[in-house]
Design a protein around this motif. Structure first.
Motif: not given
Length: 293
Positions: A240-258
């Protein structure tokens, strides 16, 4: 008049499907529930319930009385709700269940705002990714994400949620590049239990669609645990995007096939069918829904 309480208890038994579940919901013992039902049967001189060690079912007379009893309870509840609507502050207790990932969304802040606004209300909140039977387990209200199956429960869609394919930057740096959906076949998925095995992707700006089925060795029933495993480099997950948005902004995760969109899902409130129009649970759902807009 002497039998109205027994009819209200019987209505809950018919709805819950067992003496134990009805007793839990009413806050009384199972023996008291049985006493009320037995008293009705004696008064009517006819059995209302077929009892067995494994299940409970209504007789034909029981089905007829259950309908009348439930109508009686609903009418009484609506009358009380109407008085409560124009009188004092809302009060009472709600027992709620919600997906565990809601702990990491705005849901907790919205619940807090509701409690501050209504100081006479009590809440019992269960966060779990297990999908509870809310009638048998005595929940007044459940929040669910995904796609609802047909049931006797009433439901209200609160919002649409998005999903993102994510991986850790270190995992992507050390793995084959992912530029096209077909490239996902060379990677492992951390799969969330309950979701379809195939992932349908739609290319942004076009109607081009692809369904991918990446291999997986891990299937997990917790969105938060799946996210943590992905952060540790165990593979790719659709979360779910609401779960990972903060992690993406913190560069702990990266979106695949954006450039490819994943399917959205619904966020729903569900509750038993015997709810008055102005009950406390409806007030809570309305409040959560208004803030979510």
């Amino acid at each position: 008049m002497d039998h109205l309480r027994a009819m209200a208890v019987f209505a809950r038994v018919a709805e819950a499907g067992s003496f134990r579940a009805a007793a839990s919901q009413l806050g009384i013992s199972a023996s008291v529930v049985s006493h009320h039902v037995t008293g009705l049967e004696r008064y009517l001189d006819t059995p209302l319930i077929y009892r067995s060690t494994r299940k409970l079912s209504l007789t034909r007379a029981g089905e007829q009385l259950a309908h009348s009893a439930q109508t009686m309870v609903e009418a009484a509840q609506q009358g009380l709700d109407q008085i409560g609507k124009t009188g004092a502050q809302p009060m009472g207790c709600l027992k709620i269940t919600a997906p565990a990932v809601f702990q990491y969304a705005q849901f907790v802040a919205r619940v807090s705002a509701f409690m501050i606004k209504h100081p006479k209300v009590e809440l019992k909140v269960n966060f779990s990714d297990q999908r509870h039977n809310i009638i048998e387990e005595g929940f007044d209200l459940a929040f669910r994400i995904g796609w609802l199956k047909d049931s006797s429960l009433k439901a209200r869609k609160l919002a649409d949620g998005g999903q993102l394919l994510c991986a850790s930057p270190d995992y992507l740096k050390d793995s084959p590049p992912i530029n096209h959906p077909a490239d996902m076949e060379r990677h492992e998925l951390v799969r969330l239990k309950g979701f379809a095995p195939g992932i349908q992707l739609t290319q942004r700006g076009t109607k081009k669609r692809r369904t991918i089925r990446p291999p997986h060795r891990v299937e997990i029933d917790s969105g938060f645990a799946a996210m943590r495993m992905v952060e540790q480099g165990c593979g790719i997950a659709m979360l779910p995007d609401f779960l990972v948005r903060d992690r993406i902004e913190a560069r702990k995760l990266q979106e695949v096939l954006p450039q490819w969109d994943t399917p959205s899902f619904g966020i729903y409130a569900v509750w038993p069918d015997n709810t008055g129009a102005n009950s406390l649970r409806r007030l809570f759902v309305d409040f959560i829904s208004e803030i979510a807009k």
